[in-house]
Each structure stands twice: as C-alpha cells, then as structure tokens.
Design an enzyme around this catalytic site. Sequence first.
Site, PDB file in Angstrom:
ATOM      1  N   HIS A  41       0.843  -1.210   0.000  1.00  0.00           N
ATOM      2  CA  HIS A  41       0.000   0.000   0.000  1.00  0.00           C
ATOM      3  C   HIS A  41       0.875   1.256   0.000  1.00  0.00           C
ATOM      4  O   HIS A  41       0.617   2.213  -0.724  1.00  0.00           O
ATOM      5  CB  HIS A  41      -0.886   0.047   1.256  1.00  0.00           C
ATOM      6  N   LYS A  71     -17.605  -6.842   7.746  1.00  0.00           N
ATOM      7  CA  LYS A  71     -16.357  -7.558   8.035  1.00  0.00           C
ATOM      8  C   LYS A  71     -15.931  -7.349   9.481  1.00  0.00           C
ATOM      9  O   LYS A  71     -16.095  -6.265  10.023  1.00  0.00           O
ATOM     10  CB  LYS A  71     -15.238  -7.024   7.137  1.00  0.00           C
ATOM     11  N   ARG A 122      -1.753  -5.959  -8.514  1.00  0.00           N
ATOM     12  CA  ARG A 122      -0.502  -6.692  -8.286  1.00  0.00           C
ATOM     13  C   ARG A 122      -0.253  -7.710  -9.374  1.00  0.00           C
ATOM     14  O   ARG A 122       0.878  -7.949  -9.768  1.00  0.00           O
ATOM     15  CB  ARG A 122      -0.570  -7.434  -6.937  1.00  0.00           C
TER      16      ARG A 122
HETATM   17  O1  PNS Z   1      -8.980  -2.973  -0.410  1.00  0.00           O
HETATM   18  P1  PNS Z   1     -10.354  -3.547  -0.565  1.00  0.00           P
HETATM   19  O2  PNS Z   1     -10.882  -4.036   0.746  1.00  0.00           O
HETATM   20  O3  PNS Z   1     -10.428  -4.582  -1.654  1.00  0.00           O
HETATM   21  O4  PNS Z   1     -11.275  -2.305  -1.020  1.00  0.00           O
HETATM   22  C1  PNS Z   1     -12.552  -2.475  -1.539  1.00  0.00           C
HETATM   23  C2  PNS Z   1     -13.272  -1.122  -1.665  1.00  0.00           C
HETATM   24  C3  PNS Z   1     -13.278  -0.369  -0.348  1.00  0.00           C
HETATM   25  C4  PNS Z   1     -12.570  -0.274  -2.713  1.00  0.00           C
HETATM   26  C5  PNS Z   1     -14.722  -1.426  -2.145  1.00  0.00           C
HETATM   27  O5  PNS Z   1     -15.271  -2.428  -1.348  1.00  0.00           O
HETATM   28  C6  PNS Z   1     -15.628  -0.202  -2.104  1.00  0.00           C
HETATM   29  O6  PNS Z   1     -15.459   0.735  -2.848  1.00  0.00           O
HETATM   30  N1  PNS Z   1     -16.623  -0.218  -1.190  1.00  0.00           N
HETATM   31  C7  PNS Z   1     -17.558   0.868  -0.990  1.00  0.00           C
HETATM   32  C8  PNS Z   1     -18.970   0.499  -1.419  1.00  0.00           C
HETATM   33  C9  PNS Z   1     -19.147   0.676  -2.914  1.00  0.00           C
HETATM   34  O7  PNS Z   1     -18.976   1.733  -3.472  1.00  0.00           O
HETATM   35  N2  PNS Z   1     -19.513  -0.452  -3.590  1.00  0.00           N
HETATM   36  C10 PNS Z   1     -19.693  -0.496  -5.008  1.00  0.00           C
HETATM   37  C11 PNS Z   1     -18.372  -0.777  -5.727  1.00  0.00           C
HETATM   38  S1  PNS Z   1     -18.575  -0.892  -7.470  1.00  0.00           S
END
Ligand code: PNS
Length: 163
Positions: free
Chosen positions: A19, A43, A92
């Site tokens: 990160h 979660k 990645r």
């Molecule tokens: O690092 P992660 O946990 O894979 O991040 C995932 C994240 C936070 C980017 C994704 O879950 C997110 O954007 N969640 C917010 C809810 C949302 O907008 N959902 C629709 C996504 S298309």
Amino acid sequence: MKNVLAIYPGSFDPVTNGHLDLIERGAKIFDRLIVSILRNLEKEPLFTLDERVEMLREVTRPWPNVEVDVFSGLLVDYAQARGANVILRGIRAISDYEYELQMAMMNRKLKPDLETVFMMPAVAFSYLSSRLVREIAQLGGPMTDLADLVPAVVEQRLRAKVL
Ligand code: PNS
C-alpha cells in the site's frame, strides 16, 4: 495542468508496504491523495477503524499532500462529496484485474466523470496482501519474516495484538 485529487480506498487491515509503495507513487503524480478507509460493518477487522487510521496517519506523515480519511456508503458518493476526480487502485497481478475491472466499470456507470487509475506496486510486493499478513500473525508465524513487508508500527501492533 488540472488540480487532480485522487482517492485511494481500501480496508487497510493493516496497511502494508505494498500500500505504501502505491501511496508514494500516487503522491508523486496527483496533486492531493486521500487514503480512505472503508467503514465496513459486515467484516470483522483485526484492527479497529481508529487503529487503522492511526497507523496510516503515522506512515503517511512524510507526504504533505497525503491525507487519511474514513468513508462509508458508496465510494462514488464519497468521492463526489470530497471533490475527487480520480480513484486510485493497485493491481498486483492479473488475478486482481477481473475484480478491479468490474468495480471500475460499475463505478464508471454510477459516476462517468470519475476516472479509476490503476498503478502497479513494486514487484517485491506482488504476492503481499493484508489478508495473508493477518493470517500469518494470527497463526503465530514469525514476525521477523514480516519485517520487510509491513511498516515497523504495524509489526509492533501485530505483535501486541497476537500476544
Ligand atoms: O482494499 P479492498 O478491501 O479490496 O477495497 C474495496 C473497496 C473499499 C474499494 C470497495 O469495497 C468499495 O469501494 N466499497 C464501498 C462500497 C461501494 O462503493 N460499492 C460499489 C463498488 S462498485
């Protein structure tokens, strides 16, 4: 040149050197970068939201154009509320691509003006994930092996957490 504000969203449970590598790259090319932690009620995280904010604030201190924030709800709504033009995500390996493409396309459907920008971390972090770091720590793996994969503050807090 436009003033570009990017949001780097994620769970950051915990922040890893992968990160940080991406934050360093993002801080170079965007005027401002907001690292935003999702407040995810579904979660069960290893680190509380406050702990994750504290660790991220500490490790991003070297970059004056990087801010740490928390968000809930839809990412596109949060991005709009913050006036951001870009979502930054890391890729990645090819295996990340499918999920990331799906999210990027859905976010574009919801907010066509918001661009998703993908960046690749250094190859040394290509196999690194927060999930594996949590698993190794929780299952009693040697913390010394994690030393070059997570910032020192995370290593210390992982030790304290699993004692
Ligand atoms: O690092 P992660 O946990 O894979 O991040 C995932 C994240 C936070 C980017 C994704 O879950 C997110 O954007 N969640 C917010 C809810 C949302 O907008 N959902 C629709 C996504 S298309």
